[in-house]
Design an enzyme around this catalytic site. Structure first.
Site, mmCIF file in Angstrom:
data_model
loop_
_atom_site.group_PDB
_atom_site.id
_atom_site.type_symbol
_atom_site.label_atom_id
_atom_site.label_comp_id
_atom_site.label_asym_id
_atom_site.label_seq_id
_atom_site.Cartn_x
_atom_site.Cartn_y
_atom_site.Cartn_z
ATOM 1 N N LYS A 62 0.568 -1.107 -0.024
ATOM 2 C CA LYS A 62 -0.265 0.070 0.204
ATOM 3 C C LYS A 62 0.879 1.321 0.211
ATOM 4 O O LYS A 62 0.454 2.172 -0.481
ATOM 5 C CB LYS A 62 -0.749 -0.059 1.461
ATOM 6 C CG LYS A 62 -1.602 0.682 1.351
ATOM 7 C CD LYS A 62 -2.603 1.201 2.624
ATOM 8 C CE LYS A 62 -3.402 2.368 3.056
ATOM 9 N NZ LYS A 62 -4.647 2.261 2.261
ATOM 10 N N HIS B 165 -14.390 6.224 -6.922
ATOM 11 C CA HIS B 165 -12.896 5.040 -7.349
ATOM 12 C C HIS B 165 -11.744 6.088 -7.824
ATOM 13 O O HIS B 165 -10.139 5.726 -8.490
ATOM 14 C CB HIS B 165 -13.009 4.036 -7.494
ATOM 15 C CG HIS B 165 -13.931 3.145 -6.240
ATOM 16 N ND1 HIS B 165 -14.940 3.351 -6.951
ATOM 17 C CD2 HIS B 165 -13.650 2.403 -5.167
ATOM 18 C CE1 HIS B 165 -15.489 3.129 -6.015
ATOM 19 N NE2 HIS B 165 -15.003 2.154 -4.855
#
Length: 759
Positions: free
Chosen positions: A18, A695
């Protein structure tokens, strides 16, 4: 016996994946640094595999999504993305303004990018399996490359139709026509043959190919295609191990007859595969890779029972390996750092790293290792003791009656009452619930959880955030407001914090899509609500405005499906326990004067069994669970939200939920999803159209959003339509959200004026 594992989480113990992605997107590291970090992560994962199992996989570590990687491998790049420019195009396809559609992977909470097939030509474009294999080989690892199989790739893709106009509209449909599927499969197989041949030339001895789509309902002609695919691939001369998971294969006989050397079967999701092995046997010339360790649930396995199963299977298969039932990326990396779980729970848990250890133990015990055999016996004693029971919760469940699962007043009558009370305009505008969780919000939450600030200080901070977001929404001109959810880490985890019988972790992160992570709660006992969960923040927000503020709850099916759940009681009973806790919350909100309550069910679709024969049982309790928690007064408008789901086949069950308004994603599919509601005769519920893809960081124009609304208006009465983003705004930045919502509201207002003027 060998131990074979696959799908280990790519996230890293400290969420290195991440960090790498997001730092690259923010410009904090360059492309070279991103690649270097990914290589380090890849080698860390390889070492974990080597320490525990007998096969090291390669080509598992994707920079975003494995289906996107497969699309690039075979050259399935839609024309709108232009010339391929490496990571720039890769991430544009993943999260750009015109990104690929995203939806759930089978019946899981992982979101994959749906490949778009334009035309019927494939070519070997990026040979990532070979590149990855050679990288590991240079580092001293002999690996088995992993690929998504060509059959599953086609079943999970869509064919793209392009419509003209100043702003192109793309429509997609599943590839269900037999002739088209066969043509595409033949051309795709040629590319896969080329990949396998290149691996063989590089010295690779075997490949791992995943075909989970074999567990779908599959017609005989589709099995004919599968046989033709693997008949061709087997000619390359590379050892092929074929993997299926999430359910039993649709036709056991045809599956085990495929011309490959090894076959994996999921022996956890149900008992059908095991029954077929016992009834029909297993080919003598193939290896059985037995998926006996649950890859989707975090509970320690009863290794004694698993060992007995392996011993039984050895009577049917001459060559036997032990494996996980499905990919391990549905689990957190490791339970090791969790020190704040309820007493007695940690010792019952096994995350991905621990699952590797269980596979090693089973292999060694099967092979006669005395220490491993002792470990197997210990696991049985622990798991047979009762844990987490609550007699009052059990009493409420057994007392439920039929009338508890339906609202007292029919929708048509409720609609009139609600219309008089709310007085909303045509195309009312709202948002889904959450607003940007800034770095400041996250820091304050961490400070509160670690004791650096008091509860009072934290609550005052949250109040300030609510004040800001209410003022912002009024300034923009939204019709129905929300409180922003700044106090919530996650739409399920927040409620898990407040429910008894549910545990949360500090480090149990799982990837949902891209770099987005969440921490699934663990339902370990009977579920109850000791006190109100949302009342304080929502009533404070409502006190700041005359406009309605939605009460925001997460529905019972989503809380269940996005949590790890106990396996000693039926899922239906767990759902009803959660629903009763939420019903208590609904009543508190109503009594406090909240007129609109949204009960989100984004996971309603993903929990659907993969075979239609099992649907009725699932929907019977899933629908009832929602109706149980939403048994509100007639004047209370009940909303629900669903996102990134295939609605077409389940629209009847969605309607049975008996909500007043549903909000859905429509931006990435450019309104395609509206067809599901068009085909449902008698649809009369209000629908919030997701016109803004949250998104993507791109700010949508009014024209782009208007196209989606116009598409909806062609098939649904305008009086039913609301306007909203397609999901919550938590992951976006304020500088993206502000102009996007202003455009959205202005578009709705202009469209309202046009319609009223008869334009």
């Amino acid at each position: 016996m060998r131990a074979v594992a696959f799908g280990f989480p790519k996230l890293g113990e400290k969420r290195e994946f991440k960090s790498l992605l997001e730092n690259y997107w923010k410009g904090r590291i360059n492309e070279g640094e991103l690649h270097a970090g990914m290589r380090d992560l890849a080698l860390w994962r390889a070492n974990l595999y080597r320490e525990n199992v007998d096969v090291i996989p390669s080509n598992e570590l994707s920079y975003y999504d494995f289906m996107l990687d497969t699309a690039l491998m075979v050259g399935a790049i839609p024309q709108r993305f232009g010339e391929y420019k490496g990571l720039e195009t890769y991430f544009e396809m993943a999260r750009g303004k015109n990104a690929l559609e995203m939806t759930k992977w089978f019946n899981t909470n992982y979101h994959y990018l749906v490949p778009e097939i334009e035309g019927e030509d494939f070519r070997l474009f990026i040979n990532k399996p070979l590149n990855d294999y050679e990288f590991y080989k240079q580092k001293g690892y002999e690996t088995t490359p992993h690929l998504i199989g060509p059959y599953t790739f086609l079943r999970m893709s869509k064919a793209l139709r392009r419509k003209g106009g100043e702003l192109p509209i793309y429509e997609m449909e599943k590839i269900e026509d037999r002739e088209q599927f066969e043509r595409l499969a033949d051309k795709l197989t040629s590319v896969y043959r080329e990949v396998l041949a290149s691996l063989k030339e590089a010295g690779c001895q075997g490949v791992h190919i995943e075909e989970p789509a074999f567990v779908f309902d599959t017609q005989q002609w589709q099995w004919d295609v599968a046989e033709r695919i693997y008949g061709e691939l087997s000619k390359v001369g590379v050892h092929i191990a074929l993997f299926t998971y999430y359910d039993s294969v649709s036709d056991y006989g045809r599956y085990v007859s495929l011309p490959v050397q090894a076959l994996h079967l999921d022996l956890v999701s149900n008992r059908e595969n095991l029954s077929r092995i016992k009834e029909e046997g297993f080919p003598e010339d193939k290896e059985l890779i037995a998926g006996v360790i649950n890859g989707r649930q975090p509970w320690k396995a009863n290794l004694s029972d698993k060992l007995k199963l392996l011993e039984e299977l050895s009577k049917y298969a001459k060559s036997l390996s032990v494996s996980n039932s499905c990919p391990l990326y549905h689990l957190p990396v490791t339970v090791e750092p969790e020190e704040e779980l309820p007493e007695g729970l940690k010792e019952r848990l096994s995350f991905a790293k621990e699952k590797l250890g269980e596979l090693r133990t089973l292999k060694e015990a099967f092979n006669g290792n005395e220490d491993a055999i002792k470990e197997v016996k210990k696991s049985k004693e622990l798991l047979e003791t009762a844990f987490g029971e609550n007699s009052e919760v059990r009493r409420r469940i057994t007392s439920l009656k039929d009338e508890d699962f339906r609202r007292a007043v029919p929708y048509k009558e409720r609609e009139k009452v609600q219309k008089d009370i709310l007085k909303l305009p045509l195309f009312p505008t709202t948002t889904i619930g959450s607003y940007p969780q800034t770095e400041e919000v996250r820091k304050m939450r961490t400070a509160y959880r670690t004791g650096k600030i008091s509860e009072q200080e934290y609550k005052e901070f949250i109040k300030k955030q609510i004040e800001h977001v209410i003022a912002f929404q009024e300034e923009v001109g939204l019709d129905v407001l929300v409180h922003g959810e700044f106090e919530r880490t996650d739409m399920v985890e927040f409620f898990a914090f407040k429910l008894d019988g549910v545990a949360t972790t500090n480090h149990g992160w799982v990837l949902s899509y891209g770099s987005r992570v969440y921490r699934p709660p663990i339902i370990y006992g009977d579920v109850s609500r000791p006190k109100p969960m949302t009342l304080e923040e929502i009533t404070y927000a409502q006190s700041l405005t005359q406009k309605p503020v939605k009460g925001m709850l997460t529905g019972p099916v989503t809380i269940l499906n996005w949590s790890y759940y106990r396996e000693d009681v039926p899922k239906s009973e767990i759902a009803y326990q959660i629903a009763l806790a939420l019903l208590d919350e609904v009543k508190d909100l109503e009594n406090a004067g909240i007129k609109i309550i949204q009960i989100d069910e984004p996971a309603f679709r993903e929990g659907v069994p993969l075979k239609k024969k099992d649907w009725q049982e699932y929907f019977s309790w899933a629908v009832k669970a929602f109706r149980l928690c939403s048994r509100a007064k007639s004047e209370t408008q009940i909303h629900t939200h669903m996102c990134y789901s295939e609605f077409n086949e389940i629209i009847e069950y969605i309607y049975q939920m008996d909500f007043d308004v549903i909000s859905i994603e429509a931006s990435r599919s450019k309104g395609e999803i509206i067809e599901a509601f068009e085909r449902f005769r008698g649809w009369d519920r209000q629908i919030g159209i997701g016109v803004y893809d949250i998104h993507s960081p791109a700010v949508p124009t009014k024209e782009e959003m208007k196209l989606v609304m116009e598409r909806a208006m062609r098939v649904l009465p305008k009086e039913l339509l609301w306007v909203n983003p397609d999901c919550g705004l938590k992951t976006r930045r304020w500088e993206e959200v502000e102009p996007a919502l202003k455009n959205m509201v202005e578009m709705a207002q202009e469209l309202r004026q046009e319609v009223m003027a008869g334009v």
